[in-house]
Enzyme design. Structure first.
Site, mmCIF file in Angstrom:
data_model
loop_
_atom_site.group_PDB
_atom_site.id
_atom_site.type_symbol
_atom_site.label_atom_id
_atom_site.label_comp_id
_atom_site.label_asym_id
_atom_site.label_seq_id
_atom_site.Cartn_x
_atom_site.Cartn_y
_atom_site.Cartn_z
ATOM 1 C CG ASP A 8 -1.906 -1.060 1.191
ATOM 2 O OD1 ASP A 8 -2.295 -1.809 0.103
ATOM 3 O OD2 ASP A 8 -2.907 -1.086 1.927
ATOM 4 C CG ASP A 130 -12.489 -1.679 -0.666
ATOM 5 O OD1 ASP A 130 -12.088 -2.683 -1.072
ATOM 6 O OD2 ASP A 130 -12.162 -0.700 -1.152
#
EC number: 5.3.1.16
Length: 242
Positions: A8, A130
């Site tokens: 990330d 998500d």
């Protein structure tokens, strides 16, 4: 089952967030390229990359870092999400060496973009879903919609989506265990491959996902960075060797 080590990106660094909070980011490596190279050297067969800044900005921000990861990965495929909101943007990243693009927010806001991207780039488009408490979150997890996970996934059932990446935000980066039941429920509800993300804390989590028989992959981040999971051992579990 495939294993996807996660990288990330925030401000050019490799970080992990806690439950999707950009203000709770732990930096694990200043060099995304080195991190990618380390995962590849340890046997990784895929890399999962998210441009966190891009997810909030609505356009790619950490382009130089992604390029470094792709270069370091060599022949190992890289999937990229975060801020990819158009067919042109998806195509640009595929031309730069990314093997698969992940469309998240746009799947909710402009589903036609996903359909068009799948037609333009067969087998190279994934949908990122998500969720907080079963409801889809968008814009870098900042906004929660009224749309449920399975309902969104089913919209793309016949679109040619390469995979659905399902993240339980409340578990992401928290090392509290993966949401096996919800992930398996989604995988059974659709014909597309489903990749689990969020909360993977141990080899037992990976084994539990594998034993569902319906989950095609798992993403691991913090557990790998902190040494709670050994990448080589995790690969063996995914392959059913332990």
């Amino acid at each position: 089952m495939d294993l996807y080590p996660a990288i990330d990106l925030k401000q050019g660094q490799c970080v992990r967030l806690f439950k999707g909070d950009m203000d709770q980011a732990t930096v694990f490596n200043d060099s995304p390229g080195d991190q990618a190279g380390g995962f590849v050297a340890a046997g990784a067969q895929w890399l999962h990359v998210v441009d966190l800044d891009g997810a909030f900005a609505g356009e790619s921000v950490n382009g130089a870092a992604v390029d470094a990861i792709v270069a370091a990965a060599g022949t190992v495929p890289v999937q990229l999400g975060g801020g990819i909101r158009s067919v042109d943007a998806a195509g640009a990243w595929l031309e730069r060496g990314v093997s698969r693009v992940i469309l998240g927010t746009v799947a909710v806001r402009e589903p036609a973009v996903v359909l068009d991207a799948c037609k333009a780039f067969p087998g190279k488009v994934a949908v990122g879903i998500d969720a907080r408490d079963g409801f889809v979150a968008v814009e870098g997890w900042a906004d929660v919609s009224t749309l449920q996970v399975v309902d969104l996934a089913k919209r793309f059932e016949d679109a040619g989506v390469a995979a659905v990446i399902y993240t339980d935000i409340n578990r992401d980066g928290a090392m509290t265990g993966v949401n096996v039941d919800s992930t398996a429920e989604l995988a059974r509800a659709v014909s597309m491959p489903v990749i689990a993300s969020g909360g993977v804390a141990s080899l037992d989590d990976i084994k539990a996902l594998r034993e569902t028989g319906v989950v095609s992959g798992v993403i691991s981040g913090r557990a790998l960075y902190e040494g709670a999971i050994d990448l080589a051992a995790a690969l063996k579990v995914c392959a059913g060797e332990s």
